[in-house]
Design a protein around this motif. Structure first.
Motif, short mmCIF file in Angstrom:
data_model
loop_
_atom_site.label_atom_id
_atom_site.label_comp_id
_atom_site.label_asym_id
_atom_site.label_seq_id
_atom_site.Cartn_x
_atom_site.Cartn_y
_atom_site.Cartn_z
N THR A 1 13.79 -38.93 -6.57
CA THR A 1 14.78 -38.84 -5.50
C THR A 1 14.39 -37.78 -4.47
O THR A 1 14.45 -38.01 -3.25
N LEU A 2 13.95 -36.61 -4.94
CA LEU A 2 13.54 -35.55 -4.03
C LEU A 2 12.36 -36.00 -3.16
O LEU A 2 12.33 -35.76 -1.94
N ALA A 3 11.37 -36.62 -3.78
CA ALA A 3 10.19 -37.06 -3.04
C ALA A 3 10.55 -38.13 -2.01
O ALA A 3 10.09 -38.09 -0.86
N SER A 4 11.39 -39.07 -2.40
CA SER A 4 11.77 -40.15 -1.49
C SER A 4 12.58 -39.61 -0.33
O SER A 4 12.36 -39.98 0.83
N GLU A 5 13.51 -38.71 -0.61
CA GLU A 5 14.34 -38.14 0.45
C GLU A 5 13.53 -37.23 1.37
O GLU A 5 13.91 -37.04 2.53
N ALA A 6 12.42 -36.70 0.89
CA ALA A 6 11.54 -35.87 1.73
C ALA A 6 10.65 -36.71 2.63
O ALA A 6 9.93 -36.16 3.47
N GLY A 7 10.66 -38.03 2.43
CA GLY A 7 9.90 -38.91 3.31
C GLY A 7 8.71 -39.58 2.68
O GLY A 7 7.99 -40.33 3.36
N TYR A 8 8.46 -39.35 1.39
CA TYR A 8 7.33 -40.02 0.75
C TYR A 8 7.70 -41.48 0.48
O TYR A 8 8.74 -41.76 -0.12
#
Length: 452
Positions: A225-232
Motif C-alpha cells: 500500500t505504501l509503495a503504491s500510494e507513493a507512485g510505484y
C-alpha cells in the motif's frame, strides 16, 4: 592542484555515469588498460572522485529523471568531442541503462556509443517477473516467488494477495497477483523494476524489505500500500528468503559478444554485504573463484535471451540443497565488479574491442594496445579478494574455506582495495577511504549481517 581534464588528443573517452565504487572502478580499469582519463558524470563530486587524477568529473545534479540526465550527457559530449572522437557511455545503475537505451538516437547523434541492447531485451532480462519466467522455462532454480501488479493496486487486491502467502492451498491467483499461495515466510519484498523503485519515497522504504512470520501478511499488505500510494506502478516481488549468511551469496559476471559467443565468465563469492538502511545489499568484500554450475546456467540464460555485452547475476547457494538459486540479472557491470580485474580479466578491453574496435581508432595517434582481449572463452579462477572494509570484518564473516583462499590471495598479492590505486594516490582521498573503512566497524556493529 589543478583539476584533471580529459586530454584533447585522447582517441576516445569512456563516459561513466554515477559516483560510487563501480564508477571509480571503471575509470581505474580504463586507466590501467590504456592510460586513459575517463569522464565521470555523477550527481555531485563526492569524495570517491575528488582529487582523482584518472578522471574528469562533470556533475549533473539529481539523476532520477530521464530528460535532465540526457540533457546533461549531451552537454558533456559537446565539451569532449572537439576532435570528433568516440564516446563510450557506461551506466552504473539499471535506470540509467534504460534512459540511455530509450534515448539511443539522441545520444548517438551527440557522439556516444551505447553498449546495451534494446528496451525489449532489457525488459526480458531485468524485469524480475520476466527473468523468473525464463528461469522456470530453462529449469534454472530461483526462490519461490509471487508477483503483485502495483499498477492495478486496490486495497482489496493487496489484502487478497497478502492473505494468500504462506502454506495455504492454491485456489487460483487473485486479480493482480501471481503465485502467492505457498510462498512461505520469511520473505523479501523488492521491486520488479529497480529503476522505478529508485524514484519513489515513503517512510521506511528500503532497497529490499525482509518480512518474517511476526510481520507476516499484514506487513506485506502495508508495504504494498505504501509503495503504491507513493507512485510505484510496476511489479512487486515477494520471494522466499534463501537461508544462510552472506558468504553463500555470489556474483556471476558474463560477457557475450555480438556473434553469440560467451567470451568471459567471472564468479565471485560475496563475503559480506551492507545491512544498513539505504545501502543494504551492497557487497563489501568479494572473493573471486569458480562455480561451474552457475557458469552453465548463466550461459544458458544469456543464450536464450540472445544477450550482447556484459550481464551480472546475483545468486545464493541454498544450504538445504547445496544448489545455487538465481536471484536477479543486472544488464550491466555491477558496482562491485572490480573482482574481475583483480582476478586478471579487466573488462575495459572487452568493451573497446566489441563496441569501438580498432577500425574506429584508425588514424588516431593512440599509442594504445587494443589487442588486450584473450581469444576464446576466459574463465577467471582466483583467488583474488576485493574489499572496502577492514580485513578483520572480512575474516569474521568468511567461512573457513574462504579464509584459506583469502590467505592464498594475500600471498599472491591479490588482495585489492578498488579505491587504492598507485597511479591515483592522494593523501586526502586515502585518509577519507581509510576513515570510511574504519567507520564500517561501527556500521556493522549497529546493523549486523546475519550469521546463519
Amino acid at each position: 592542484m589543478a583539476s584533471t581534464v580529459v586530454p584533447a588528443e585522447q582517441p576516445f573517452v569512456p563516459v561513466i555515469t554515477g559516483g560510487d565504487v563501480g564508477a571509480y572502478s571503471l575509470a581505474r580499469e580504463f586507466h590501467e588498460a590504456y592510460g586513459l582519463i575517463s569522464a565521470v558524470v555523477p550527481t555531485t563530486v563526492n569524495r570517491n572522485l575528488r582529487y582523482s587524477r584518472i578522471l574528469q568529473a562533470f556533475p549533473a545534479g539529481p539523476m532520477t529523471e530521464e530528460r535532465p540526465v540526457i540533457d546533461a550527457l549531451v552537454r558533456v559530449a559537446g565539451q569532449l568531442r572537439g576532435q570528433d572522437r568516440p564516446l563510450l557511455l557506461l551506466a552504473s545503475y539499471d535506470h540509467l541503462v534504460r534512459f540511455a537505451v530509450r534515448h539511443r538516437a539522441t545520444l548517438e547523434a551527440a557522439g556516444y556509443t551505447v553498449p546495451y541492447p534494446d528496451e525489449d531485451a532489457l525488459d526480458a532480462a531485468a524485469l524480475k517477473e520476466n527473468f523468473y519466467a525464463l528461469c522456470e522455462r530453462l529449469g534454472v532454480p530461483y526462490p519461490k516467488t509471487a508477483t503483485y501488479d502495483a499498477g492495478h493496486h486496490t486495497g482489496q487486491a493487496a489484502r487478497r494477495f497478502s492473505a494468500r502467502l504462506g502454506d495455504r492451498p492454491a485456489d487460483g491467483p487473485g486479480e493482480g497477483d501471481t503465485g502467492a499461495a505457498g510462498v512461505r515466510f520469511p520473505v523479501i519484498l523488492k521491486a520488479g523494476d529497480g529503476g522505478a523503485w529508485a524514484d519513489i519515497r515513503f517512510e521506511g522504504r528500503r532497497k529490499v524489505h525482509v518480512v518474517g512470520e511476526d510481520g507476516g501478511a499484514a506487513e506485506i499488505e502495508r508495504l504494498i500500500t505504501l509503495a503504491s500510494e507513493a507512485g510505484y506502478s510496476g511489479s512487486l516481488i515477494v520471494q522466499e528468503l534463501v537461508p544462510g549468511p552472506d558468504s553463500q551469496l555470489g556474483i556471476a559476471t558474463f560477457f557475450r559478444d555480438g556473434a553469440g559467443a560467451t567470451r568471459l565468465v567471472s564468479y565471485g563469492e560475496v563475503i559480506v554485504e551492507d545491512h544498513a538502511p539505504g545501502t543494504e545489499g551492497n557487497a563489501r568484500a568479494v572473493l573471486a573463484g569458480r562455480h561451474p554450475v552457475i557458469t552453465t546456467m548463466g550461459t544458458a540464460l544469456l543464450d536464450a535471451l540472445d544477450w550482447r555485452g556484459f550481464a551480472m547475476f546475483d545468486t545464493k547457494i541454498d544450504p538445504r540443497t547445496g544448489q545455487p538459486q538465481f536471484l536477479e540479472m543486472n544488464p550491466r557491470l555491477g558496482r562491485n565488479h572490480y573482482y574481475l580485474t583483480a582476478s586478471g580479466a579487466n573488462p575495459a578491453p572487452y568493451l573497446v574491442e566489441e563496441y569501438l574496435g580498432a577500425e574506429n581508432l584508425t588514424g588516431l595517434d593512440t599509442g594504445l594496445d587494443t589487442g588486450l582481449v584473450t581469444p576464446g572463452l576466459v574463465t577467471t579462477a582466483g583467488p583474488a579478494l576485493t574489499t572496502t572494509i577492514p580485513m578483520s570484518l572480512v575474516r569474521r564473516h568468511a567461512t573457513e574455506s574462504q579464509r584459506q583462499r583469502i590467505r592464498q590471495a594475500a600471498q599472491q598479492g591479490r588482495v585489492v582495495r578498488p579505491f587504492s590505486y598507485d597511479a591515483d594516490r592522494d593523501l586526502r582521498r586515502e585518509a577519507y577511504h581509510r576513515a570510511t573503512e574504519l567507520n564500517s566497524l561501527r556500521v556493522f556493529r549497529n546493523h549486523p549481517a546475519p550469521e546463519a
